[in-house]
Design an enzyme around this catalytic site. Structure first.
Site, PDB file in Angstrom:
ATOM      1  N   ASP A 187     -45.585 -12.185 -26.041  1.00 38.91           N
ATOM      2  CA  ASP A 187     -45.174 -11.878 -27.059  1.00 38.91           C
ATOM      3  C   ASP A 187     -47.322 -10.517 -28.069  1.00 38.91           C
ATOM      4  OD1 ASP A 187     -47.792 -13.422 -27.273  1.00 38.91           O
ATOM      5  OD2 ASP A 187     -46.679 -15.143 -28.672  1.00 38.91           O
ATOM      6  N   VAL A 196     -46.674   0.310  -5.357  1.00 34.22           N
ATOM      7  CA  VAL A 196     -47.298   0.774  -5.095  1.00 34.22           C
ATOM      8  C   VAL A 196     -45.833   1.597  -3.635  1.00 34.22           C
ATOM      9  CG1 VAL A 196     -47.753  -0.595  -2.331  1.00 34.22           C
ATOM     10  CG2 VAL A 196     -48.255  -1.343  -4.084  1.00 34.22           C
ATOM     11  N   SER A 253     -41.105  -4.549  -0.245  1.00 34.87           N
ATOM     12  CA  SER A 253     -41.259  -4.644   0.642  1.00 34.87           C
ATOM     13  C   SER A 253     -42.861  -6.181   0.239  1.00 34.87           C
ATOM     14  CB  SER A 253     -42.029  -3.571   1.042  1.00 34.87           C
ATOM     15  OG  SER A 253     -43.379  -2.888  -0.417  1.00 34.87           O
ATOM     16  N   HIS A 297     -46.595  -6.097  -9.143  1.00 27.64           N
ATOM     17  CA  HIS A 297     -46.871  -5.882  -7.734  1.00 27.64           C
ATOM     18  C   HIS A 297     -45.894  -5.019  -6.544  1.00 27.64           C
ATOM     19  CE1 HIS A 297     -50.812  -8.175  -7.238  1.00 27.64           C
ATOM     20  NE2 HIS A 297     -50.092  -7.772  -8.682  1.00 27.64           N
ATOM     21  N   ASP A 298     -44.760  -4.772  -6.733  1.00 25.88           N
ATOM     22  CA  ASP A 298     -43.545  -4.020  -5.824  1.00 25.88           C
ATOM     23  C   ASP A 298     -43.688  -2.523  -6.069  1.00 25.88           C
ATOM     24  OD1 ASP A 298     -41.972  -4.685  -3.575  1.00 25.88           O
ATOM     25  OD2 ASP A 298     -39.899  -3.904  -4.666  1.00 25.88           O
ATOM     26  N   HIS A 300     -49.831  -9.368 -19.912  1.00 29.89           N
ATOM     27  CA  HIS A 300     -51.410 -10.564 -20.024  1.00 29.89           C
ATOM     28  C   HIS A 300     -51.526 -11.622 -21.257  1.00 29.89           C
ATOM     29  CE1 HIS A 300     -53.862  -7.579 -16.806  1.00 29.89           C
ATOM     30  NE2 HIS A 300     -52.580  -7.908 -16.588  1.00 29.89           N
ATOM     31  N   SER A 301     -50.461 -11.273 -21.913  1.00 34.95           N
ATOM     32  CA  SER A 301     -50.289 -12.313 -23.531  1.00 34.95           C
ATOM     33  C   SER A 301     -49.285 -13.548 -22.754  1.00 34.95           C
ATOM     34  CB  SER A 301     -49.085 -11.611 -23.671  1.00 34.95           C
ATOM     35  OG  SER A 301     -48.653 -12.649 -24.576  1.00 34.95           O
TER      36      SER A 301
END
Length: 340
Positions: free
Chosen positions: A264, A84, A90, A80-81, A206-207
């Protein structure tokens, strides 16, 4: 003779200026070769704060032992940092009267545990006041959080400085959404140098962790998305019984029910079986540009880790502030000009 002397003097002066410039780069802790790249380097704090990385690593271990979900947060933070515009912390800034915090935008829904980054910053400040940036702490805590989750150790450069302003107004432009087309996701990552296998590997994050029902209900109501595995739908409906869930309620589905706390390649097998929770997970296997890499990572965890490490490295080096740009924040949630 005078002409030859003049040429020699000019040559000497040119060489002298080059040496001075190189010396300035070296004295700032950046080699000329690295300066031409990102301005970052391995072990940047060797002289100024030799214990910095050890302190961060120990704090990550301690916090993870007490609060397992901190590692998910550290992994999300780097995404997320750094995606961007700049990897400059930020994300950590609070809102002010003039600007909205990135943390408070809809796209940052579910981000948490920022207080634990403050804990790490305080420990580093006790060791070396005013030396280590919040941007480097954010990146290194992600690196060590990945290890805590069973992922690979990724050597990352340091030397970032902190931004002074939120980038909330451009967040939508740079940060891919879970409902975005795979073309849009690939294009946004390609813009910062991450290729298709790198994107597929990054989504392997997303694991671990969980997805709030707010992000899922469009695949369950008013009708169930036929692409979802029927055996998985029952579990999702049980966890998300409301078509319009309360965003403040603790309603979520584990991203990977098999190994929810381990980074994994089980994620890719889930995606191939129609158990990907988000629309982007489903598209990853459906799209011919990414399907090959999904299959390859499902077969080989080593390959997944290799591509994941490469993508995280590129992400961590996205347009950092170095040298005299930015600042070293005294506290991570407030720019120095606002810090009393």
């Amino acid at each position: 003779m005078h002409s030859e002397m003049g040429s020699f003097s000019l040559l000497f002066f040119t060489v002298f200026l080059s040496l001075v410039a190189a010396s300035k780069l070296y004295n700032n802790g950046v080699s000329a070769e690295e300066s031409a790249d990102t301005g970052l380097m391995m072990n940047y704090y060797t002289d100024s704060c030799p214990q910095a990385e050890d302190v961060i690593r120990e704090q990550v271990k301690l916090l993870y032992k007490r609060h397992k979900n901190t590692a998910f947060s550290w992994l999300r933070n780097i995404f997320h940092d750094c995606a961007v515009q700049s990897c400059d912390a930020s994300l950590l800034l609070d809102s002010t009267r003039r600007s909205l915090s990135e943390k408070e935008t809809d796209r940052s829904f579910g981000l948490r545990n920022f207080r634990y980054l403050d804990t790490i910053k305080e420990a580093v400040e006790r060791e070396c006041p005013g030396v280590v940036s919040c941007a480097d702490i954010l990146v290194l805590s992600a690196r060590d959080g990945i290890v805590a989750l069973g992922g690979p150790y990724i050597p990352l450069k340091t030397g970032r400085r902190d931004g002074r302003r939120s980038r909330a107004e451009v967040l939508e432009e740079y940060l891919p959404d879970h409902n975005e087309s795979i073309s849009g996701v690939l294009a946004k990552f390609e813009a910062i140098g991450i290729d298709t296998p790198g994107v597929v590997a990054l989504l392997g994050a997303h694991s671990v962790g969980r997805t709030h029902c707010v992000k899922l209900v469009h695949r369950l109501y008013p009708e169930v998305d036929p692409a979802l595995n029927p055996d998985h739908v029952e579990h999702m409906l049980h966890k998300c019984p409301d078509p319009i869930p309360n965003p403040k309620a603790v309603q979520y589905v584990r991203n990977d029910r098999g190994t929810p706390m381990i980074l994994d390649n089980n994620y890719y097998r889930n995606v191939m079986e129609g158990k990907g929770l988000l629309q982007v997970d489903h598209q990853l296997y459906e799209d011919k540009r990414t399907r090959f890499f999904v299959k390859k990572m499902a077969k080989s965890q080593d390959y997944f880790f290799k591509e994941f490490a490469r993508a995280i490295t590129i992400l961590s080096e996205n347009n950092p502030l170095t040298g005299t740009k930015g600042e070293i924040r005294a506290v991570c949630n407030v720019a120095n000009k606002h810090h009393l």
